[in-house]
Design a protein around this motif. Structure first.
Motif, PDB file in Angstrom:
ATOM      1  N   ILE A 147     -30.286  32.471  11.846  1.00  0.00           N
ATOM      2  CA  ILE A 147     -31.719  32.304  12.129  1.00  0.00           C
ATOM      3  C   ILE A 147     -31.932  31.647  13.495  1.00  0.00           C
ATOM      4  CG2 ILE A 147     -33.784  31.025  11.413  1.00  0.00           C
ATOM      5  CD1 ILE A 147     -32.712  31.532   8.482  1.00  0.00           C
ATOM      6  N   HIS A 156     -31.434  16.371   2.807  1.00  0.00           N
ATOM      7  CA  HIS A 156     -30.539  17.372   3.400  1.00  0.00           C
ATOM      8  C   HIS A 156     -30.369  18.572   2.492  1.00  0.00           C
ATOM      9  CE1 HIS A 156     -26.516  19.136   4.244  1.00  0.00           C
ATOM     10  NE2 HIS A 156     -26.994  19.090   5.461  1.00  0.00           N
ATOM     11  N   ASP A 208     -26.334  30.988   7.399  1.00  0.00           N
ATOM     12  CA  ASP A 208     -27.727  31.459   7.462  1.00  0.00           C
ATOM     13  C   ASP A 208     -28.492  30.765   8.586  1.00  0.00           C
ATOM     14  OD1 ASP A 208     -27.251  33.108   5.348  1.00  0.00           O
ATOM     15  OD2 ASP A 208     -28.242  31.864   3.842  1.00  0.00           O
ATOM     16  N   ILE A 209     -28.246  29.463   8.721  1.00  0.00           N
ATOM     17  CA  ILE A 209     -28.955  28.724   9.780  1.00  0.00           C
ATOM     18  C   ILE A 209     -28.488  29.211  11.157  1.00  0.00           C
ATOM     19  CG2 ILE A 209     -29.392  26.438  10.786  1.00  0.00           C
ATOM     20  CD1 ILE A 209     -30.674  26.776   8.033  1.00  0.00           C
ATOM     21  N   ARG A 213     -33.848  20.479   2.310  1.00  0.00           N
ATOM     22  CA  ARG A 213     -34.391  20.994   3.557  1.00  0.00           C
ATOM     23  C   ARG A 213     -33.547  22.110   4.156  1.00  0.00           C
ATOM     24  NH1 ARG A 213     -37.982  17.134   6.496  1.00  0.00           N
ATOM     25  NH2 ARG A 213     -38.168  15.329   5.161  1.00  0.00           N
ATOM     26  N   LYS A 251     -35.131  19.805  10.725  1.00  0.00           N
ATOM     27  CA  LYS A 251     -35.212  20.973   9.854  1.00  0.00           C
ATOM     28  C   LYS A 251     -36.163  20.653   8.708  1.00  0.00           C
ATOM     29  CE  LYS A 251     -30.334  22.171  10.607  1.00  0.00           C
ATOM     30  NZ  LYS A 251     -29.019  22.196   9.960  1.00  0.00           N
ATOM     31  N   PRO A 252     -37.025  21.562   8.296  1.00  0.00           N
ATOM     32  CA  PRO A 252     -37.203  22.904   8.837  1.00  0.00           C
ATOM     33  C   PRO A 252     -37.831  22.853  10.239  1.00  0.00           C
ATOM     34  CG  PRO A 252     -38.152  22.729   6.619  1.00  0.00           C
ATOM     35  CD  PRO A 252     -37.831  21.348   7.071  1.00  0.00           C
ATOM     36  N   PHE A 253     -37.346  23.739  11.108  1.00  0.00           N
ATOM     37  CA  PHE A 253     -37.875  23.821  12.467  1.00  0.00           C
ATOM     38  C   PHE A 253     -38.761  25.058  12.590  1.00  0.00           C
ATOM     39  CE2 PHE A 253     -33.789  25.974  12.280  1.00  0.00           C
ATOM     40  CZ  PHE A 253     -34.084  27.212  12.835  1.00  0.00           C
ATOM     41  N   THR A 298     -35.205  25.441   5.258  1.00  0.00           N
ATOM     42  CA  THR A 298     -35.211  25.839   6.667  1.00  0.00           C
ATOM     43  C   THR A 298     -34.937  27.335   6.775  1.00  0.00           C
ATOM     44  OG1 THR A 298     -34.449  23.675   7.397  1.00  0.00           O
ATOM     45  CG2 THR A 298     -34.080  25.503   8.908  1.00  0.00           C
ATOM     46  N   PRO A 336     -39.261  28.390  14.234  1.00  0.00           N
ATOM     47  CA  PRO A 336     -38.401  29.314  14.985  1.00  0.00           C
ATOM     48  C   PRO A 336     -39.079  29.879  16.231  1.00  0.00           C
ATOM     49  CG  PRO A 336     -39.231  30.381  12.990  1.00  0.00           C
ATOM     50  CD  PRO A 336     -39.659  28.942  12.916  1.00  0.00           C
ATOM     51  N   ILE A 372     -31.482  34.392  16.047  1.00  0.00           N
ATOM     52  CA  ILE A 372     -32.657  35.272  16.167  1.00  0.00           C
ATOM     53  C   ILE A 372     -33.800  34.536  16.880  1.00  0.00           C
ATOM     54  CG2 ILE A 372     -34.444  36.496  14.857  1.00  0.00           C
ATOM     55  CD1 ILE A 372     -32.271  36.980  12.670  1.00  0.00           C
ATOM     56  N   SER A 373     -33.970  33.276  16.543  1.00  0.00           N
ATOM     57  CA  SER A 373     -35.062  32.491  17.138  1.00  0.00           C
ATOM     58  C   SER A 373     -34.868  32.341  18.647  1.00  0.00           C
ATOM     59  CB  SER A 373     -35.126  31.098  16.510  1.00  0.00           C
ATOM     60  OG  SER A 373     -35.260  31.187  15.111  1.00  0.00           O
ATOM     61  N   ILE A 413     -24.688  17.117   9.397  1.00  0.00           N
ATOM     62  CA  ILE A 413     -23.794  17.101   8.239  1.00  0.00           C
ATOM     63  C   ILE A 413     -22.889  18.325   8.292  1.00  0.00           C
ATOM     64  CG2 ILE A 413     -23.662  17.101   5.712  1.00  0.00           C
ATOM     65  CD1 ILE A 413     -24.962  14.631   6.696  1.00  0.00           C
ATOM     66  N   THR A 433     -38.185  29.258   5.226  1.00  0.00           N
ATOM     67  CA  THR A 433     -39.437  29.224   5.992  1.00  0.00           C
ATOM     68  C   THR A 433     -39.268  29.803   7.400  1.00  0.00           C
ATOM     69  OG1 THR A 433     -39.004  26.937   6.644  1.00  0.00           O
ATOM     70  CG2 THR A 433     -40.414  27.270   4.727  1.00  0.00           C
ATOM     71  N   LEU A 457     -40.470  34.095  11.188  1.00  0.00           N
ATOM     72  CA  LEU A 457     -40.075  35.126  12.156  1.00  0.00           C
ATOM     73  C   LEU A 457     -40.631  36.490  11.749  1.00  0.00           C
ATOM     74  CD1 LEU A 457     -36.405  33.977  12.795  1.00  0.00           C
ATOM     75  CD2 LEU A 457     -38.166  34.230  14.562  1.00  0.00           C
ATOM     76  N   ALA A 513     -31.563  17.857   8.937  1.00  0.00           N
ATOM     77  CA  ALA A 513     -32.490  17.788   7.802  1.00  0.00           C
ATOM     78  C   ALA A 513     -32.697  16.344   7.381  1.00  0.00           C
ATOM     79  CB  ALA A 513     -31.939  18.603   6.633  1.00  0.00           C
ATOM     80  N   GLU A 534     -23.657  26.097   8.266  1.00  0.00           N
ATOM     81  CA  GLU A 534     -24.400  27.013   7.396  1.00  0.00           C
ATOM     82  C   GLU A 534     -24.590  28.344   8.121  1.00  0.00           C
ATOM     83  OE1 GLU A 534     -25.850  26.669   4.361  1.00  0.00           O
ATOM     84  OE2 GLU A 534     -25.378  24.558   3.951  1.00  0.00           O
TER      85      GLU A 534
END
Lengths: 131, 248
Positions: free
Chosen positions: A18, B29, A14-15, B32, A107-109, B36, A111, A21-22, A57, B39, B44, A86, A12
């Motif tokens: 993020i 999955h 986006d993940i 979430r 997830k969600p974690f 993820t 950040p 950045i985290s 996954i 959120t 951030l 997740a 993913e």
């Protein structure tokens, strides 16, 4: 202090962004990322990260399969792996741990504390190796 | 730990339980993963990690973040209820020393009351008592009851957790000094998605916490109930069968 080298694998985008950045909130971390298990195997061999953050996954080669391949190869067999997932059922968590993951981040974690969590898992792993 | 084959993980499940397990896993999955991204991004931004925000923007980010977290709780609770409804295998029963568990629950819940100065205290009528239970699920019951109690407690009030022997075994009670439960809400209080009106009109819970408590208690062979007079706080209790000898 030596930088902590983290390889992050997640399909993913986006993940991945993020997580990037985290982890950048911690200046002592060097990060490389990729979106599939095949690239992860190559990067792990070439770059020798201190830890692999691995999604569960993923298409073609999922996280558990990638972990299995890492363990088969002498150059990457000892690299600690932390699953980011997740999937959070206790049955699944037990399965991931049985595969040899040193940690599981759900997830969600958070950040803000992600870098700390990864460092704690790596430190825990190092203390086990030293004892 | 020896590696488990994936089939081994599911060997002890019936076909129905396996379908439920796969449903929960897949939905978990699929929901979430975008949650993820949402959120974590908002967290951030809210933390200032990406630079200072104008006050109005910061407020909007804060609202979006708290609602994102509420959605995460809702997903967790819905999936949890689905698992409790359709399988019994996720419960890991063992002997549980109740007083130690209650002390751990109170310690874990103190941070919830800290911002409003709400204190939590244990009053134990027995020194040691064991039940047959799943410690994680019993902890879940306590966290649900304690977070409810904190939510409805006035600032600087005290929440008392009591444990005492009862006719059916042992009774655990959580008492708050909040506004109590409106009479017209009492018949629906354990129903799914039922929520008492909050003081500021905002819903912060999922309306599933007490349903989950009831189902977990039922799985333990116990019962659950409450007492409340409007304006005089509320007392939620649950009873569990005893495992063995009790030191009074």
């Amino acid at each position: 202090m030596k930088a902590l080298r983290i390889l992050h694998v997640d399909d993913e985008p986006d993940i991945r962004e993020i997580v990037g950045i985290s982890l950048a909130l911690d200046p002592g971390i060097l990060l490389q990322s990729c979106d599939n298990g095949y690239d992860a195997l190559a990067l792990a061999a070439d770059w020798s990260p201190d830890v692999v953050l691995l999604d569960v996954i993923m298409p073609e080669m999922d996280g558990p399969q990638t972990l299995g391949k890492l363990r088969e190869r002498s150059g990457t067999a000892e690299i600690p792996v932390v699953f980011m997932t997740a999937k959070a059922q206790s049955r699944e968590i037990a399965y991931f741990r049985s595969l040899g993951a040193v940690g599981i981040i759900q997830k969600p974690f958070d950040p803000i504390t992600l870098a700390r969590s990864v460092r704690d898992y790596v430190a825990g792993c190092a203390s086990i190796s030293a004892s | 730990m020896a590696a488990l084959a994936k089939s081994e993980v599911y060997d002890d499940l019936s076909a129905r339980e396996r379908r439920s397990d796969e449903f929960v896993s897949t939905v978990s999955h699929e929901l979430r993963t975008p949650l993820t991204a949402i959120t974590a991004s908002l967290c951030l931004l809210k933390s200032g990690g990406c630079g200072e925000l104008p006050p109005a923007a910061a407020r909007l980010i804060s609202i979006a973040h708290s609602n994102g977290e509420r959605l995460v709780r809702l997903v967790n609770d819905i999936l949890d209820l689905e698992k409790i409804d359709s399988t019994g295998h996720d419960f890991r029963f063992q002997a549980v020393e109740l007083r130690a568990l209650l002390e751990a629950a109170i310690d874990a819940a103190r941070f919830l009351g800290a911002p409003s100065g709400v204190e939590l205290r244990l009053v134990a009528g027995v020194s040691a008592v064991e039940v047959r239970g799943d410690p994680d699920r019993l902890m879940q019951i306590m966290m649900n009851l304690l977070s409810n109690a904190v939510k409805f407690s006035p600032p600087h009030e005290e929440i008392v957790v009591g444990v005492a022997l009862s006719k059916r075994g042992v009774r655990i009670a959580v008492r708050d000094r909040g506004p109590g439960i409106p009479d017209d809400f009492k018949p629906r209080i354990f129903e799914r998605f039922a929520q008492a009106p909050a003081k500021d009109g905002r819903k912060s819970g999922t309306g599933l916490g007490l349903s989950i408590v009831r189902e977990i208690v039922r799985r333990h062979g116990g019962s659950v109930g409450f007492e409340s007079v409007a304006g005089h706080g509320a007392l939620f209790w649950f009873e569990l069968p005893l495992l063995g000898d009790v030191e009074a």
